[in-house]
Design a protein around this motif. Sequence first.
Motif, PDB file in Angstrom:
ATOM      1  N   GLN A 157       0.828  -1.203   0.000  1.00  0.00           N
ATOM      2  CA  GLN A 157       0.000   0.000   0.000  1.00  0.00           C
ATOM      3  C   GLN A 157       0.865   1.257   0.000  1.00  0.00           C
ATOM      4  O   GLN A 157       0.543   2.244  -0.659  1.00  0.00           O
ATOM      5  CB  GLN A 157      -0.917  -0.008   1.229  1.00  0.00           C
ATOM      6  CG  GLN A 157      -1.982  -1.095   1.218  1.00  0.00           C
ATOM      7  CD  GLN A 157      -3.048  -0.848   0.166  1.00  0.00           C
ATOM      8  OE1 GLN A 157      -3.481   0.286  -0.028  1.00  0.00           O
ATOM      9  NE2 GLN A 157      -3.458  -1.899  -0.516  1.00  0.00           N
ATOM     10  N   ASP A 184     -11.256  -3.161  -8.984  1.00  0.00           N
ATOM     11  CA  ASP A 184     -11.628  -2.233  -7.913  1.00  0.00           C
ATOM     12  C   ASP A 184     -13.138  -2.109  -7.932  1.00  0.00           C
ATOM     13  O   ASP A 184     -13.706  -1.287  -8.659  1.00  0.00           O
ATOM     14  CB  ASP A 184     -10.963  -0.876  -8.138  1.00  0.00           C
ATOM     15  CG  ASP A 184     -11.362   0.145  -7.072  1.00  0.00           C
ATOM     16  OD1 ASP A 184     -11.955  -0.263  -6.052  1.00  0.00           O
ATOM     17  OD2 ASP A 184     -11.076   1.343  -7.259  1.00  0.00           O
ATOM     18  N   GLY A 185     -13.792  -2.969  -7.147  1.00  0.00           N
ATOM     19  CA  GLY A 185     -15.246  -3.014  -7.200  1.00  0.00           C
ATOM     20  C   GLY A 185     -15.686  -3.516  -8.560  1.00  0.00           C
ATOM     21  O   GLY A 185     -15.315  -4.611  -8.987  1.00  0.00           O
ATOM     22  N   ASP A 212      -8.988  -4.356  -5.032  1.00  0.00           N
ATOM     23  CA  ASP A 212      -9.432  -5.297  -4.001  1.00  0.00           C
ATOM     24  C   ASP A 212      -9.323  -6.744  -4.469  1.00  0.00           C
ATOM     25  O   ASP A 212      -9.559  -7.677  -3.703  1.00  0.00           O
ATOM     26  CB  ASP A 212     -10.862  -4.992  -3.558  1.00  0.00           C
ATOM     27  CG  ASP A 212     -11.828  -4.879  -4.723  1.00  0.00           C
ATOM     28  OD1 ASP A 212     -11.658  -5.619  -5.717  1.00  0.00           O
ATOM     29  OD2 ASP A 212     -12.745  -4.046  -4.650  1.00  0.00           O
ATOM     30  N   ALA A 213      -8.935  -6.943  -5.771  1.00  0.00           N
ATOM     31  CA  ALA A 213      -8.745  -8.298  -6.289  1.00  0.00           C
ATOM     32  C   ALA A 213      -7.955  -8.223  -7.594  1.00  0.00           C
ATOM     33  O   ALA A 213      -7.877  -7.159  -8.236  1.00  0.00           O
ATOM     34  CB  ALA A 213     -10.080  -8.992  -6.520  1.00  0.00           C
ATOM     35  N   SER A 236      -8.303 -12.440  -4.075  1.00  0.00           N
ATOM     36  CA  SER A 236      -8.778 -11.250  -3.387  1.00  0.00           C
ATOM     37  C   SER A 236      -7.704 -10.728  -2.434  1.00  0.00           C
ATOM     38  O   SER A 236      -6.985 -11.512  -1.793  1.00  0.00           O
ATOM     39  CB  SER A 236     -10.051 -11.571  -2.584  1.00  0.00           C
ATOM     40  OG  SER A 236     -10.457 -10.442  -1.826  1.00  0.00           O
ATOM     41  N   ALA A 238      -8.671  -7.838  -0.497  1.00  0.00           N
ATOM     42  CA  ALA A 238      -9.431  -6.924   0.372  1.00  0.00           C
ATOM     43  C   ALA A 238      -9.370  -7.392   1.811  1.00  0.00           C
ATOM     44  O   ALA A 238      -9.271  -8.596   2.095  1.00  0.00           O
ATOM     45  CB  ALA A 238     -10.879  -6.898  -0.106  1.00  0.00           C
TER      46      ALA A 238
END
Length: 238
Positions: A157, A184-185, A212-213, A236, A238
């Motif tokens: 991150q 991302d979503g 997130d994946a 994933s 997340a």
Amino acid sequence: MSDVHALSGAYVLDALTDIERAAFKRHLASCATCAIEVAELRETAARLADGAWSVPPPALRDKVFAEVSRTRQDAPVAAKPIRPQRNRRLFTVAAAVVLAAAAATGTFAVQERRLDDQRTVAQAEAARVTAVLSAPDAALRSATSASGVRLTVVTSQSRNEAVLTMSADRPAGADRTYQLWMLDGSTAVNAGVLPVGTTSATRLLSGAAAADAFAVTIEPPSGSATPTLPTVGEVSVA
């Protein structure tokens, strides 16, 4: 180049093309296994050559000169004068040879510069990959799908980067290839289209902090703007 690890023997025997040799030398900088194998092969080749030579016996020199003294020598032949036209022709040929050599030298220099540029880019990317893998906040995730596709990702991150590795049991199929994605979503970002027939790859991805994946799909050779569902592999984070 299907498997760069299999080129160690050909590299030691100097049996690679210029491009293959340059690529394998870049690979050696980051692969300790191949570096050890190359060193061992070179040592073996050197040992094999130990018995291939010997010091000539002292009497050999005397025998050679004795044969020379008994052998009738041909009388020297007078050189014919070279006509001016012949001189001009030789000059033209020599000039052409010099120009060809200069052109070849220039081409070689350009190729060397390109290889140096590629080597610099590869070294910079390798340094970035190492930075992600050694980051204090590095997180590893992996998953294997029923389709035989395994995804492994290390995310950082703080660096906003990820190193994504994919391996598959078999190629994607005729006129099809694998394509990697950051998810991302509901938003999918292209993370790389693999060459047709490729079953493994590693990619350094920027802008990965929001993902997130990560996923892989089967697409046409040129890739797709959006994933063709269903995915054949997904992990994933997340």
